[in-house]
Design an enzyme around this catalytic site. Structure first.
Site, mmCIF file in Angstrom:
data_model
loop_
_atom_site.group_PDB
_atom_site.id
_atom_site.type_symbol
_atom_site.label_atom_id
_atom_site.label_comp_id
_atom_site.label_asym_id
_atom_site.label_seq_id
_atom_site.Cartn_x
_atom_site.Cartn_y
_atom_site.Cartn_z
ATOM 1 N N TYR A 50 -17.895 11.597 42.467
ATOM 2 C CA TYR A 50 -17.283 10.912 41.328
ATOM 3 C C TYR A 50 -15.766 10.857 41.459
ATOM 4 C CZ TYR A 50 -21.896 11.779 39.256
ATOM 5 O OH TYR A 50 -23.247 11.844 39.017
ATOM 6 N N ASN A 169 -32.456 12.852 42.738
ATOM 7 C CA ASN A 169 -32.951 11.655 43.430
ATOM 8 C C ASN A 169 -34.061 11.951 44.434
ATOM 9 O OD1 ASN A 169 -31.091 9.622 42.251
ATOM 10 N ND2 ASN A 169 -29.530 10.857 43.261
ATOM 11 N N SER A 217 -28.496 7.753 33.593
ATOM 12 C CA SER A 217 -28.572 6.310 33.292
ATOM 13 C C SER A 217 -29.628 6.029 32.230
ATOM 14 C CB SER A 217 -28.838 5.502 34.570
ATOM 15 O OG SER A 217 -27.797 5.666 35.495
ATOM 16 N N SER A 218 -29.596 6.805 31.166
ATOM 17 C CA SER A 218 -30.581 6.651 30.089
ATOM 18 C C SER A 218 -30.527 5.286 29.421
ATOM 19 C CB SER A 218 -30.363 7.739 29.031
ATOM 20 O OG SER A 218 -30.642 9.019 29.554
ATOM 21 N N THR A 222 -26.948 -0.921 31.719
ATOM 22 C CA THR A 222 -25.619 -1.050 31.122
ATOM 23 C C THR A 222 -24.506 -0.564 32.043
ATOM 24 O OG1 THR A 222 -26.556 -0.801 28.906
ATOM 25 C CG2 THR A 222 -24.195 -0.438 29.147
ATOM 26 N N MET A 225 -23.992 -2.845 35.147
ATOM 27 C CA MET A 225 -23.411 -4.169 34.930
ATOM 28 C C MET A 225 -21.904 -4.138 35.155
ATOM 29 S SD MET A 225 -25.460 -5.534 31.573
ATOM 30 C CE MET A 225 -27.202 -5.973 31.652
ATOM 31 N N PRO A 277 -15.140 9.033 20.049
ATOM 32 C CA PRO A 277 -15.558 10.255 19.348
ATOM 33 C C PRO A 277 -16.781 10.068 18.463
ATOM 34 C CG PRO A 277 -13.174 10.044 19.279
ATOM 35 C CD PRO A 277 -13.697 8.760 19.858
#
Length: 324
Positions: A50, A169, A217-218, A222, A225, A277
């Site tokens: 990340y 994974n 990625s629940s 989104t 994209m 928040p």
């Protein structure tokens, strides 16, 4: 509010609702982590890949310094990248990642993908990414097996650098193999899991074997994209799904809360993220209502077996078929 916890086979309690750190921009990452701690989050899910672990550590250190939490109140998760699978590379990179986080141990350390790539020295490029040359060349390790890597992961536990270890994974056969050779059983299996990719058999296998499943990625397409991924654009956003919106109206919750509750109600951990928040609070508060059997059946019918997080969706990678 505090997240409920799940008991790991290592004996530790893991918050069921955590905060994911993928794609959190470096410029705001420290503040985001700090604000998430203020909002009540205790589990933070990071990774070498990340590229923001130093900033994550700054946010954690500031929260501890300001008295918001103690280190033992937090559950810090990170991951071993593919280029560090060689047995003699696992501990050094783990220590570097711990230094970035400004902590002495990870609560949970995961094998990020079941793929050993050729080593890239951090002095050359860090994070190293998928490509050996940083451009397009994929180099699989010719010597390192997942079993060897797992042995090195187990030694992290022996040395107190990680309290629990797990995998990410992995598909079913890799899980079966790990259960044969593991001295320390994987505590968790982190997978892409949302109504478009439900993987019920894999979830059932893990839970039957006492391995806690964490969903990433629940919210489905989104997050992908934003990467201009054609596959993610080929389906409707889950937040706009008539089924999900109807259930949100029925339970007087947000679509995001319904998507998260669909997982947590089935004993699965989640790691959503947001910089807002009010949404932080909403996501954390997803276990205070229940979906009924009819609701669950409707979501089960949404499964398309569409996977977004695989190398071939990001770039031309004919040597990286990890989910074939």
């Amino acid at each position: 509010m505090a997240s409920p916890t799940l008991k790991l086979n290592s004996g530790y309690d893991m918050p069921q609702v955590g905060f994911g750190l993928w794609k959190v921009d470096n410029a705001v990452c420290a503040d985001t982590v700090y604000n998430a701690i203020k909002a009540g989050y205790r589990l933070f899910d990071g990774a070498c890949d990340y590229g923001n672990e130093k900033e994550c550590g700054e946010g954690v250190a500031r929260a501890i310094k300001d008295g918001l939490v103690k280190r033992e109140d937090l559950f810090i998760v990170s991951k071993l990248w593919q280029t560090f699978h060689d047995e003699d590379k696992v501990e050094p990179i783990t220590r570097r990642q711990l230094a970035d986080w400004q902590i002495d141990y990870f609560d949970l350390f995961l094998v990020h993908f079941p793929a050993a790539l050729e080593y890239v020295d951090p002095s050359v490029r860090y994070p190293p990414g998928w490509f050996y040359d940083g451009k397009s060349e994929v180099r699989w390790s010719k010597t390192t097996t997942l079993q060897q890597t797992w042995g090195a992961m187990e030694r992290l536990v022996d040395k107190g650098l990680a309290r629990s270890i797990g995998v990410s994974n992995y598909q079913a056969q890799s899980v079966y193999d790990a259960l044969i050779y593991a001295r320390i059983k994987p505590a968790t299996l982190q997978i892409e899991h949302h109504p478009y990719l439900q993987q019920p058999d894999l979830v059932s296998l893990a839970q039957t074997e006492g391995i806690v499943v964490t969903a990433y990625s629940s919210f489905g397409p989104t997050g992908f994209m934003e990467l201009d991924m054609p596959r993610a654009k080929s389906v409707a956003p889950l937040m706009d799904s008539p089924v999900i919106k109807a259930l949100a109206d029925k339970h007087r919750r947000t679509p995001a809360q319904v998507l998260l509750r669909w997982a947590t109600q089935r004993g699965i951990a989640v790691i959503p993220k947001t910089s807002r928040p009010e949404v932080m609070a909403q996501n954390l508060d997803n276990t205070s209502f229940d979906l009924d059997s009819e609701d669950l059946a409707k979501i089960a019918d949404m499964d398309l077996n569409i996977r977004f997080n695989k190398p071939t969706n990001y770039f031309s990678a004919n040597k990286l078929y990890l989910f074939g």
